[in-house]
Design a protein around this motif. Structure first.
Motif, short mmCIF file in Angstrom:
data_model
loop_
_atom_site.label_atom_id
_atom_site.label_comp_id
_atom_site.label_asym_id
_atom_site.label_seq_id
_atom_site.Cartn_x
_atom_site.Cartn_y
_atom_site.Cartn_z
N GLN A 59 0.84 -1.20 0.00
CA GLN A 59 0.00 0.00 0.00
C GLN A 59 0.87 1.26 0.00
N MET A 60 1.95 1.26 0.80
CA MET A 60 2.87 2.41 0.85
C MET A 60 3.52 2.63 -0.51
N ILE A 61 3.95 1.54 -1.16
CA ILE A 61 4.54 1.64 -2.50
C ILE A 61 3.54 2.29 -3.45
N ASN A 62 2.31 1.80 -3.43
CA ASN A 62 1.30 2.30 -4.36
C ASN A 62 0.88 3.74 -4.06
N GLU A 63 0.87 4.13 -2.78
CA GLU A 63 0.56 5.52 -2.44
C GLU A 63 1.63 6.46 -2.99
N LYS A 64 2.89 6.05 -2.94
CA LYS A 64 3.97 6.89 -3.49
C LYS A 64 3.84 7.00 -5.01
N ILE A 65 3.45 5.92 -5.66
CA ILE A 65 3.25 5.95 -7.11
C ILE A 65 2.11 6.91 -7.44
N GLU A 66 1.00 6.76 -6.74
CA GLU A 66 -0.18 7.59 -7.01
C GLU A 66 0.05 9.06 -6.72
N GLY A 70 7.50 8.59 -5.75
CA GLY A 70 8.38 7.44 -5.81
C GLY A 70 7.73 6.37 -6.65
N ILE A 71 8.55 5.45 -7.14
CA ILE A 71 8.00 4.37 -7.96
C ILE A 71 8.81 3.10 -7.76
N ASN A 72 8.11 2.01 -7.56
CA ASN A 72 8.72 0.70 -7.43
C ASN A 72 8.08 -0.25 -8.43
N TRP A 73 8.90 -1.12 -8.95
CA TRP A 73 8.43 -2.17 -9.86
C TRP A 73 8.70 -3.53 -9.22
#
Length: 182
Positions: A59-66, A70-73
């Motif tokens: 969820q933290m990863i996706n909040e940063k993307i949105e 930040g972006i993680n793959w």
């Protein structure tokens, strides 16, 4: 100053791997990565204790993307949808045209050239698509495997910060590697 927009989410491919969005379906693999003391040995962050913690991390990863900060793959082999690792850009500094790259990979896949392949592709993405001027990586000075990856990908050692972070009762050194746009 740079302005980032990670929507739609960029799916990136190389010869052997696909870098795509991490979802709740990856909870088992995220738990395995983030709860493994070997995988987390050089990452001064708490181990996840259960699948709820892993879901919070996703969820933290996706909040940063949105929020485009930040972006993680997820790292996957093209012929296998199982999440093998995570790679991304953290601590993006749009005003400085700079971002930090970070990665982790399941120990079962160490030594197979997956991380250098992913890093090289994200370097290209960072310079061409994000219009970065420099990319940095911050590692533990004892993480020789990561140091080797960074050097192989063209990064140079920029600094060794002595006891610059306090974690679990002790001060830790960190080394900063960087790569400038060619």
């Amino acid at each position: 100053m740079l302005d980032f927009n990670f929507t739609p989410f960029p799916i990136i491919e190389t010869e052997r791997i696909i870098l795509d969005r991490i979802t709740d379906k990856d909870v088992k693999e995220v738990f395995e990565l983030r709860s493994n003391p070997e995988t987390m040995k050089y990452i001064p962050r708490p181990l996840v204790k259960n699948h709820e913690d892993a879901l919070e991390h996703i969820q933290m990863i996706n909040e940063k993307i949105e929020s485009n900060i930040g972006i993680n793959w997820g790292i996957r082999l093209k012929d296998d949808p199982k999440l093998l690792g995570i790679i991304g850009y953290y601590r993006i500094q749009p005003e400085n045209y700079r971002a930090e790259i970070g990665y982790m990979l399941s120990p079962d896949h160490h030594g197979k050239g997956i991380i250098p392949e992913a890093v090289n592709r994200l370097i290209k993405y960072g310079f061409e698509n994000l219009k970065l001027h420099s990319i940095e990586a911050v590692i533990d000075p004892e993480n020789y495997a990561s140091e080797k990856v960074l050097q192989k990908c063209g990064f140079v050692k920029e600094a060794h910060l002595k006891e610059s972070e306090f974690w679990e009762g002790k001060f830790l050194d960190k080394v900063i590697y960087s790569l400038l746009e060619k």
